[in-house]
Design a protein around this motif. Structure first.
Motif, PDB file in Angstrom:
ATOM      1  N   PRO A 113       0.818  -1.217   0.000  1.00 26.44           N
ATOM      2  CA  PRO A 113       0.000   0.000   0.000  1.00 26.44           C
ATOM      3  C   PRO A 113       0.850   1.265   0.000  1.00 26.44           C
ATOM      4  N   ARG A 114       2.044   1.182   0.593  1.00 29.32           N
ATOM      5  CA  ARG A 114       2.880   2.380   0.601  1.00 29.32           C
ATOM      6  C   ARG A 114       3.295   2.752  -0.814  1.00 29.32           C
ATOM      7  N   ALA A 145      -3.655  -4.088  -1.581  1.00 31.75           N
ATOM      8  CA  ALA A 145      -2.586  -3.092  -1.581  1.00 31.75           C
ATOM      9  C   ALA A 145      -2.893  -1.912  -2.489  1.00 31.75           C
ATOM     10  N   GLY A 146      -3.802  -2.104  -3.458  1.00 34.30           N
ATOM     11  CA  GLY A 146      -4.126  -1.009  -4.360  1.00 34.30           C
ATOM     12  C   GLY A 146      -4.158  -1.370  -5.822  1.00 34.30           C
ATOM     13  N   CYS A 147      -3.926  -2.645  -6.178  1.00 38.41           N
ATOM     14  CA  CYS A 147      -4.084  -3.047  -7.580  1.00 38.41           C
ATOM     15  C   CYS A 147      -5.569  -3.067  -7.938  1.00 38.41           C
ATOM     16  N   ASP A 148      -5.874  -2.659  -9.148  1.00 40.85           N
ATOM     17  CA  ASP A 148      -7.244  -2.717  -9.649  1.00 40.85           C
ATOM     18  C   ASP A 148      -7.531  -4.048 -10.322  1.00 40.85           C
ATOM     19  N   LEU A 207      -5.688 -11.481  -3.246  1.00 45.70           N
ATOM     20  CA  LEU A 207      -6.260 -10.638  -2.199  1.00 45.70           C
ATOM     21  C   LEU A 207      -5.244  -9.621  -1.691  1.00 45.70           C
ATOM     22  N   ALA A 208      -3.992 -10.043  -1.570  1.00 45.61           N
ATOM     23  CA  ALA A 208      -2.949  -9.121  -1.112  1.00 45.61           C
ATOM     24  C   ALA A 208      -2.712  -8.017  -2.133  1.00 45.61           C
ATOM     25  N   ALA A 209      -2.693  -8.373  -3.421  1.00 44.53           N
ATOM     26  CA  ALA A 209      -2.473  -7.373  -4.469  1.00 44.53           C
ATOM     27  C   ALA A 209      -3.630  -6.387  -4.536  1.00 44.53           C
ATOM     28  N   ALA A 233      -5.293   2.774 -14.191  1.00 47.69           N
ATOM     29  CA  ALA A 233      -5.440   1.422 -13.658  1.00 47.69           C
ATOM     30  C   ALA A 233      -4.096   0.861 -13.217  1.00 47.69           C
ATOM     31  N   VAL A 234      -4.110   0.068 -12.158  1.00 44.39           N
ATOM     32  CA  VAL A 234      -2.910  -0.628 -11.689  1.00 44.39           C
ATOM     33  C   VAL A 234      -3.145  -2.132 -11.837  1.00 44.39           C
ATOM     34  N   PHE A 235      -2.298  -2.772 -12.658  1.00 51.35           N
ATOM     35  CA  PHE A 235      -2.311  -4.226 -12.828  1.00 51.35           C
ATOM     36  C   PHE A 235      -1.255  -4.837 -11.918  1.00 51.35           C
ATOM     37  N   SER A 236      -1.569  -5.950 -11.283  1.00 51.03           N
ATOM     38  CA  SER A 236      -0.493  -6.734 -10.690  1.00 51.03           C
ATOM     39  C   SER A 236       0.323  -7.339 -11.824  1.00 51.03           C
ATOM     40  N   ASP A 237       1.593  -7.650 -11.562  1.00 51.87           N
ATOM     41  CA  ASP A 237       2.316  -8.495 -12.503  1.00 51.87           C
ATOM     42  C   ASP A 237       1.798  -9.923 -12.301  1.00 51.87           C
TER      43      ASP A 237
END
Length: 359
Positions: free
Chosen positions: A239-240, A286-289, A281-283, A255-259
């Motif tokens: 999240p930081r 943390a702020g991934c869309d 769930l963690a991604a 948009a933020v994608f996880s890798d």
């Protein structure tokens, strides 16, 4: 509004009944294609049309950068250069015309973006995970010639030009891998890379393209890299990094994608191995869309079903809350205008001029 954060793959060149079932699930918002999903242009176009008939809002994605990361290479697809070739063109000196190399590189980058986006869209693909904004520090085998240059100013300018070409083709863009993967040697596909620089050092160097491209980038993909002087968690689970720095300090609104959450660098968090559902769930937390899980459709695809069921159960239990803002960011990545068909594209003056400008 239903949030559809999952981006999944398929095993073959046509949709199976299992593929249709998964892609129809309301938690699935994207399909990512690989070279194994390609036989020829007609087949690719039919596959994409089939997926869109199933779900018109499905975001069909691919890693198609040029160089060694280009999934479709035959049946008329242009072989695009690695991005390092554009950086090298920038540095070419001309004593009679100072700056000529930089201007040619900018034109070539725009041409690369247009050709890349237009050819993909002509076959029904909506979105490519490009450009790479990592700096070429010289030690990273996984980044290497995928990077434009070492200088963040050159990277930012050429990435802006590439994004302009993509935009002209009606396609968004994805800057990766935030805040920078080029400094570390380890490959996050198999290891957990660690970058021990301070936040100020990272943002003053590798992070600069993200600051300078504010308002240009439509999506960002964080790195599966740990920056322990900033956070003990990898950037894609932090999240930081994603909320405080990327969205807060740098003002990113796309948009933020996880890798890929199947990568080794994505399976360890706080010293513990994660399941695909826990990693997702963690991604998202943390702020991934959007969360990508790749190469799990091979065989029976049980991992994909487990993830879909696991996220649905987490929603029921209140461990994950859908985000309307995230869904709107996903929908914003879909092309707004119809694509030019392949045959018409081949004789379009803008496309022919772009081909001429490629290095």
């Amino acid at each position: 509004m239903q949030h559809a954060p999952l981006v999944l793959d398929i095993a073959g060149t046509a949709l199976t009944d299992d593929d249709r079932r998964r892609l129809s699930h309301p938690l699935v918002g994207g399909l990512i294609l690989f070279a194994r999903n390609w036989r020829d242009r007609a087949q690719l176009a039919a596959l994409c049309a089939d997926a869109k008939a199933l779900r018109p809002d499905l975001l069909i994605c691919v890693d198609h950068e040029g160089g060694r990361v280009q999934r479709f290479r035959s049946d008329g697809f242009t072989h695009l250069p690695p991005m390092r070739a554009l950086g090298a063109l920038w540095l070419q000196a001309d004593e009679k015309q100072p700056g000529e190399g930089a201007m040619r590189a900018m034109a070539a980058a725009t041409a690369c973006g247009y050709v890349l986006g237009a050819e993909l869209r002509a076959c029904g693909v909506d979105f490519s995970f490009t450009p790479v904004l990592d700096l070429d520090h010289g030690g990273s085998g996984v980044i290497g010639d995928r990077a434009f240059a070492r200088d963040p100013r050159v990277v930012a300018v050429l990435a802006r030009c590439l994004a302009q070409g993509l935009l002209q083709a009606g396609m968004g863009n994805c800057g990766k891998h935030f805040p920078g993967h080029g400094f570390v040697r380890a490959d996050s596909h198999t290891d957990m890379p660690v970058d021990r620089r301070s936040l100020s050092a990272i943002l003053a160097d590798d992070g600069q393209p993200y600051r300078w491209l504010d308002g240009v980038l439509t999506a960002v993909m964080p790195a599966h890299v740990v920056y322990p002087k900033v956070d003990a968690r990898p950037a894609g689970f932090s999240p930081r990094w994603l909320q405080e720095i990327l969205r807060g300090k740098l003002g990113f609104e796309g948009a933020v994608f996880s890798d890929d959450l199947s990568m080794a660098g994505a399976r360890m968090l706080d010293g513990q191995a994660l399941s695909f559902t826990e990693a997702t769930l963690a991604a998202l937390g943390a702020g991934c869309d959007l969360a990508l899980l790749c190469n799990q459709s091979l065989g029976d695809g049980a991992a994909l079903d487990e993830l879909i069921d696991g996220l649905a159960q987490a929603q029921i239990e209140g461990r994950w809350q859908p985000s309307e803002a995230s869904e709107l960011r996903r929908l914003a990545l879909l092309p707004r205008a119809p694509a030019l068909p392949w045959d018409a594209l081949m004789t379009q003056p803008a496309y022919m001029q772009a081909l001429w400008r490629l290095p």
